[in-house]
Design a protein around this motif. Sequence first.
Motif, PDB file in Angstrom:
ATOM      1  N   ALA A   1       0.366  -2.231   1.369  1.00 24.97           N
ATOM      2  CA  ALA A   1       1.457  -1.269   1.495  1.00 24.97           C
ATOM      3  C   ALA A   1       1.624  -0.477   0.203  1.00 24.97           C
ATOM      4  O   ALA A   1       1.818   0.746   0.229  1.00 24.97           O
ATOM      5  CB  ALA A   1       2.749  -1.999   1.844  1.00 24.97           C
ATOM      6  N   ALA A   2       1.529  -1.163  -0.941  1.00 25.68           N
ATOM      7  CA  ALA A   2       1.662  -0.472  -2.220  1.00 25.68           C
ATOM      8  C   ALA A   2       0.544   0.560  -2.392  1.00 25.68           C
ATOM      9  O   ALA A   2       0.793   1.692  -2.842  1.00 25.68           O
ATOM     10  CB  ALA A   2       1.640  -1.487  -3.362  1.00 25.68           C
ATOM     11  N   ALA A   3      -0.677   0.179  -2.033  1.00 26.56           N
ATOM     12  CA  ALA A   3      -1.810   1.105  -2.167  1.00 26.56           C
ATOM     13  C   ALA A   3      -1.627   2.322  -1.275  1.00 26.56           C
ATOM     14  O   ALA A   3      -1.923   3.457  -1.690  1.00 26.56           O
ATOM     15  CB  ALA A   3      -3.111   0.382  -1.826  1.00 26.56           C
ATOM     16  N   ARG A   4      -1.144   2.119  -0.052  1.00 27.06           N
ATOM     17  CA  ARG A   4      -0.972   3.244   0.872  1.00 27.06           C
ATOM     18  C   ARG A   4       0.175   4.154   0.440  1.00 27.06           C
ATOM     19  O   ARG A   4       0.076   5.383   0.547  1.00 27.06           O
ATOM     20  CB  ARG A   4      -0.762   2.713   2.291  1.00 27.06           C
ATOM     21  N   VAL A   5       1.257   3.574  -0.051  1.00 30.04           N
ATOM     22  CA  VAL A   5       2.375   4.384  -0.534  1.00 30.04           C
ATOM     23  C   VAL A   5       1.947   5.217  -1.735  1.00 30.04           C
ATOM     24  O   VAL A   5       2.193   6.431  -1.793  1.00 30.04           O
ATOM     25  CB  VAL A   5       3.579   3.486  -0.893  1.00 30.04           C
ATOM     26  N   LEU A   6       1.285   4.589  -2.692  1.00 28.48           N
ATOM     27  CA  LEU A   6       0.853   5.330  -3.876  1.00 28.48           C
ATOM     28  C   LEU A   6      -0.195   6.378  -3.530  1.00 28.48           C
ATOM     29  O   LEU A   6      -0.243   7.458  -4.139  1.00 28.48           O
ATOM     30  CB  LEU A   6       0.326   4.360  -4.934  1.00 28.48           C
ATOM     31  N   ASP A   7      -1.022   6.092  -2.538  1.00 25.49           N
ATOM     32  CA  ASP A   7      -2.006   7.076  -2.089  1.00 25.49           C
ATOM     33  C   ASP A   7      -1.307   8.339  -1.597  1.00 25.49           C
ATOM     34  O   ASP A   7      -1.738   9.458  -1.905  1.00 25.49           O
ATOM     35  CB  ASP A   7      -2.864   6.470  -0.978  1.00 25.49           C
ATOM     36  N   ARG A   8      -0.230   8.184  -0.850  1.00 24.93           N
ATOM     37  CA  ARG A   8       0.535   9.341  -0.374  1.00 24.93           C
ATOM     38  C   ARG A   8       1.151  10.119  -1.542  1.00 24.93           C
ATOM     39  O   ARG A   8       1.422  11.320  -1.424  1.00 24.93           O
ATOM     40  CB  ARG A   8       1.644   8.876   0.577  1.00 24.93           C
ATOM     41  N   LEU A   9       1.373   9.426  -2.647  1.00 23.84           N
ATOM     42  CA  LEU A   9       1.970  10.065  -3.812  1.00 23.84           C
ATOM     43  C   LEU A   9       0.915  10.589  -4.786  1.00 23.84           C
ATOM     44  O   LEU A   9       1.251  11.031  -5.886  1.00 23.84           O
ATOM     45  CB  LEU A   9       2.884   9.059  -4.531  1.00 23.84           C
ATOM     46  N   GLY A  10      -0.362  10.509  -4.376  1.00 23.07           N
ATOM     47  CA  GLY A  10      -1.429  11.058  -5.200  1.00 23.07           C
ATOM     48  C   GLY A  10      -1.905  10.127  -6.294  1.00 23.07           C
ATOM     49  O   GLY A  10      -2.413  10.593  -7.328  1.00 23.07           O
ATOM     50  N   ILE A  11      -1.786   8.825  -6.058  1.00 20.85           N
ATOM     51  CA  ILE A  11      -2.197   7.827  -7.054  1.00 20.85           C
ATOM     52  C   ILE A  11      -3.140   6.835  -6.392  1.00 20.85           C
ATOM     53  O   ILE A  11      -2.830   6.285  -5.333  1.00 20.85           O
ATOM     54  CB  ILE A  11      -0.986   7.065  -7.621  1.00 20.85           C
ATOM     55  N   SER A  12      -4.290   6.607  -7.004  1.00 19.48           N
ATOM     56  CA  SER A  12      -5.204   5.574  -6.518  1.00 19.48           C
ATOM     57  C   SER A  12      -4.866   4.253  -7.191  1.00 19.48           C
ATOM     58  O   SER A  12      -4.737   4.179  -8.419  1.00 19.48           O
ATOM     59  CB  SER A  12      -6.654   5.943  -6.840  1.00 19.48           C
ATOM     60  N   LEU A  13      -4.716   3.213  -6.374  1.00 17.98           N
ATOM     61  CA  LEU A  13      -4.416   1.879  -6.882  1.00 17.98           C
ATOM     62  C   LEU A  13      -5.673   1.026  -6.743  1.00 17.98           C
ATOM     63  O   LEU A  13      -6.169   0.807  -5.641  1.00 17.98           O
ATOM     64  CB  LEU A  13      -3.266   1.256  -6.098  1.00 17.98           C
ATOM     65  N   MET A  14      -6.196   0.565  -7.847  1.00 21.50           N
ATOM     66  CA  MET A  14      -7.428  -0.212  -7.816  1.00 21.50           C
ATOM     67  C   MET A  14      -7.211  -1.577  -8.471  1.00 21.50           C
ATOM     68  O   MET A  14      -6.321  -1.749  -9.300  1.00 21.50           O
ATOM     69  CB  MET A  14      -8.550   0.528  -8.531  1.00 21.50           C
ATOM     70  N   GLN A  15      -8.032  -2.542  -8.071  1.00 18.75           N
ATOM     71  CA  GLN A  15      -7.985  -3.872  -8.657  1.00 18.75           C
ATOM     72  C   GLN A  15      -9.239  -4.129  -9.477  1.00 18.75           C
ATOM     73  O   GLN A  15     -10.323  -3.674  -9.121  1.00 18.75           O
ATOM     74  CB  GLN A  15      -7.869  -4.945  -7.573  1.00 18.75           C
ATOM     75  N   ALA A  16      -9.070  -4.861 -10.550  1.00 16.72           N
ATOM     76  CA  ALA A  16     -10.215  -5.362 -11.307  1.00 16.72           C
ATOM     77  C   ALA A  16     -10.539  -6.737 -10.739  1.00 16.72           C
ATOM     78  O   ALA A  16      -9.729  -7.650 -10.833  1.00 16.72           O
ATOM     79  CB  ALA A  16      -9.862  -5.478 -12.787  1.00 16.72           C
ATOM     80  N   PRO A  17     -11.695  -6.892 -10.101  1.00 18.51           N
ATOM     81  CA  PRO A  17     -12.000  -8.148  -9.399  1.00 18.51           C
ATOM     82  C   PRO A  17     -11.908  -9.386 -10.282  1.00 18.51           C
ATOM     83  O   PRO A  17     -11.581 -10.468  -9.798  1.00 18.51           O
ATOM     84  CB  PRO A  17     -13.440  -7.943  -8.909  1.00 18.51           C
ATOM     85  N   GLU A  18     -12.169  -9.236 -11.568  1.00 23.32           N
ATOM     86  CA  GLU A  18     -12.176 -10.402 -12.441  1.00 23.32           C
ATOM     87  C   GLU A  18     -10.768 -10.863 -12.812  1.00 23.32           C
ATOM     88  O   GLU A  18     -10.592 -11.976 -13.317  1.00 23.32           O
ATOM     89  CB  GLU A  18     -12.949 -10.091 -13.734  1.00 23.32           C
ATOM     90  N   ALA A  19      -9.761 -10.041 -12.576  1.00 26.37           N
ATOM     91  CA  ALA A  19      -8.381 -10.412 -12.903  1.00 26.37           C
ATOM     92  C   ALA A  19      -7.825 -11.326 -11.823  1.00 26.37           C
ATOM     93  O   ALA A  19      -8.238 -11.272 -10.667  1.00 26.37           O
ATOM     94  CB  ALA A  19      -7.518  -9.160 -13.037  1.00 26.37           C
ATOM     95  N   GLY A  20      -6.874 -12.145 -12.202  1.00 30.88           N
ATOM     96  CA  GLY A  20      -6.292 -13.073 -11.235  1.00 30.88           C
ATOM     97  C   GLY A  20      -4.865 -13.418 -11.579  1.00 30.88           C
ATOM     98  O   GLY A  20      -4.070 -12.535 -11.904  1.00 30.88           O
ATOM     99  N   CYS A  21      -4.538 -14.691 -11.542  1.00 30.80           N
ATOM    100  CA  CYS A  21      -3.179 -15.154 -11.818  1.00 30.80           C
ATOM    101  C   CYS A  21      -2.717 -14.660 -13.183  1.00 30.80           C
ATOM    102  O   CYS A  21      -3.476 -14.637 -14.153  1.00 30.80           O
ATOM    103  CB  CYS A  21      -3.133 -16.679 -11.760  1.00 30.80           C
ATOM    104  N   CYS A  22      -1.449 -14.288 -13.268  1.00 30.46           N
ATOM    105  CA  CYS A  22      -0.903 -13.764 -14.518  1.00 30.46           C
ATOM    106  C   CYS A  22      -0.754 -14.838 -15.586  1.00 30.46           C
ATOM    107  O   CYS A  22      -0.556 -14.525 -16.763  1.00 30.46           O
ATOM    108  CB  CYS A  22       0.452 -13.111 -14.260  1.00 30.46           C
ATOM    109  N   GLY A  23      -0.826 -16.108 -15.184  1.00 27.77           N
ATOM    110  CA  GLY A  23      -0.666 -17.210 -16.130  1.00 27.77           C
ATOM    111  C   GLY A  23       0.674 -17.889 -16.051  1.00 27.77           C
ATOM    112  O   GLY A  23       0.907 -18.918 -16.713  1.00 27.77           O
ATOM    113  N   ALA A  24       1.589 -17.349 -15.227  1.00 28.33           N
ATOM    114  CA  ALA A  24       2.945 -17.888 -15.192  1.00 28.33           C
ATOM    115  C   ALA A  24       2.997 -19.312 -14.654  1.00 28.33           C
ATOM    116  O   ALA A  24       3.779 -20.140 -15.142  1.00 28.33           O
ATOM    117  CB  ALA A  24       3.843 -16.978 -14.359  1.00 28.33           C
ATOM    118  N   VAL A  25       2.204 -19.628 -13.635  1.00 26.24           N
ATOM    119  CA  VAL A  25       2.261 -20.964 -13.042  1.00 26.24           C
ATOM    120  C   VAL A  25       1.982 -22.021 -14.109  1.00 26.24           C
ATOM    121  O   VAL A  25       2.760 -22.972 -14.294  1.00 26.24           O
ATOM    122  CB  VAL A  25       1.268 -21.105 -11.870  1.00 26.24           C
ATOM    123  N   SER A  26       0.883 -21.874 -14.813  1.00 24.97           N
ATOM    124  CA  SER A  26       0.526 -22.846 -15.844  1.00 24.97           C
ATOM    125  C   SER A  26       1.518 -22.831 -17.004  1.00 24.97           C
ATOM    126  O   SER A  26       1.973 -23.880 -17.463  1.00 24.97           O
ATOM    127  CB  SER A  26      -0.892 -22.563 -16.365  1.00 24.97           C
TER     128      SER A  26
END
Length: 404
Positions: A187-212
């Motif tokens: 949903a975030a990607a589609r909304v930003l696409d309508r606003l002229g923004i491409s939302l991409m992921q870096a495959p190597e990124a993952g958990c922010c570290g908060a759980v640990s």
Amino acid sequence: MRTDIHVNYQDHPDIQEAESILRSCVHCGFCTATCPTYQELGDERDGPRGRIYLIKQMLESGEISEKSQTHLDRCLTCRSCETTCPSGVRYGRLAEIGRGIMEQQLPRSKGRRLLRWLLRKVLPFPARLRPLLVLGRMTRPLLPGVLAAKVPPAQATAALPQRRHARVMLALGGCAQAAATPNTHGAAARVLDRLGISLMQAPEAGCCGAVSYHLSAHEEGLGFMRRNIDAWWPHLQAGAEAIVISASGCGAMVKEYGDKLAHDPAYADKARRVSELARDLSEVLAGEDLSKLPLAGRGRKTAVHCPCTLQHALKLGGQVEAILRRAGLELTPVKDGHLCCGSAGTYSILQPKLSQQLLSNKLDALTAGGPEQIVTANVGCQLHLASKATVPVKHWIELLDPGE
């Protein structure tokens, strides 16, 4: 507050910071009025001021009891006390330091250690969590009621946009959200696409570290942070203008990368830059023209749950509500919006009884205005609320999703 740190902690890398925070507290007690656990339990030791004294006692005496550990464990780290505190006491950071020392000094039972280890080895990894969710859905009729309620239904997701825009932002793929509520990213990607923004992921990124990190496995948490920085850095150098985070709990952590890695010479500057570029999804949409979104027929009465991380850690309380009002939604009133729903990361698993009490209180407040749906800004809160709610619970960005 005067302090006299025990000789055993004099060389601890965080002790000067802890001592500074302790000395900033003037014992006024304003924090107790907004502490969810103090309101439920009525025990000074289950409020911020009492827990500050327990941490101070540990750092001055070099000792801690299991009873003190219990009171510190009951803390949600919602940081409502920080919003209330007139002295600016950084209670959340003090709790992190105190719990980290406590974890090393006072061993837990084998069962508790195993549970915390499993949480750290499963929740941050979508590839491990997804099969468990599938199994939970298959065996739901056989599970105890409380456990069955925690298993979220599978989400049907629409296709991600394929257009590429000049404006590019990175998305934090995350862990639990990627496995349990994947439509949030879509949903975030589609909304930003309508606003002229491409939302991409870096495959190597993952958990922010908060759980640990929040389970006092600090070095493990820092490892997740470093891996994310390594994954994002080439894209930031290539011109990505921000790191967009749709789970406010993750956003609160990424915003603190600069602080957490300040003493790491290899990552300090990069971490500071990552924190500067981190944006909650609401921060991005607040500055965009929402008239580009097809919002007709979105007029269902909606209750907004503002997660603690959004309002107390990120200081963005009211921003989601403002966006949804701009989009034409009718929002119902919510009493005591500053109080935690009881999710608090792994808290709902580690402190189930108190968590359920807080959940019931929160749902009573959210549904008092007769909403047809509830929206929130954090995956943990979303799953926790949905486990007991009588109306649908969604991420707020789904209400703006053009669905293409």
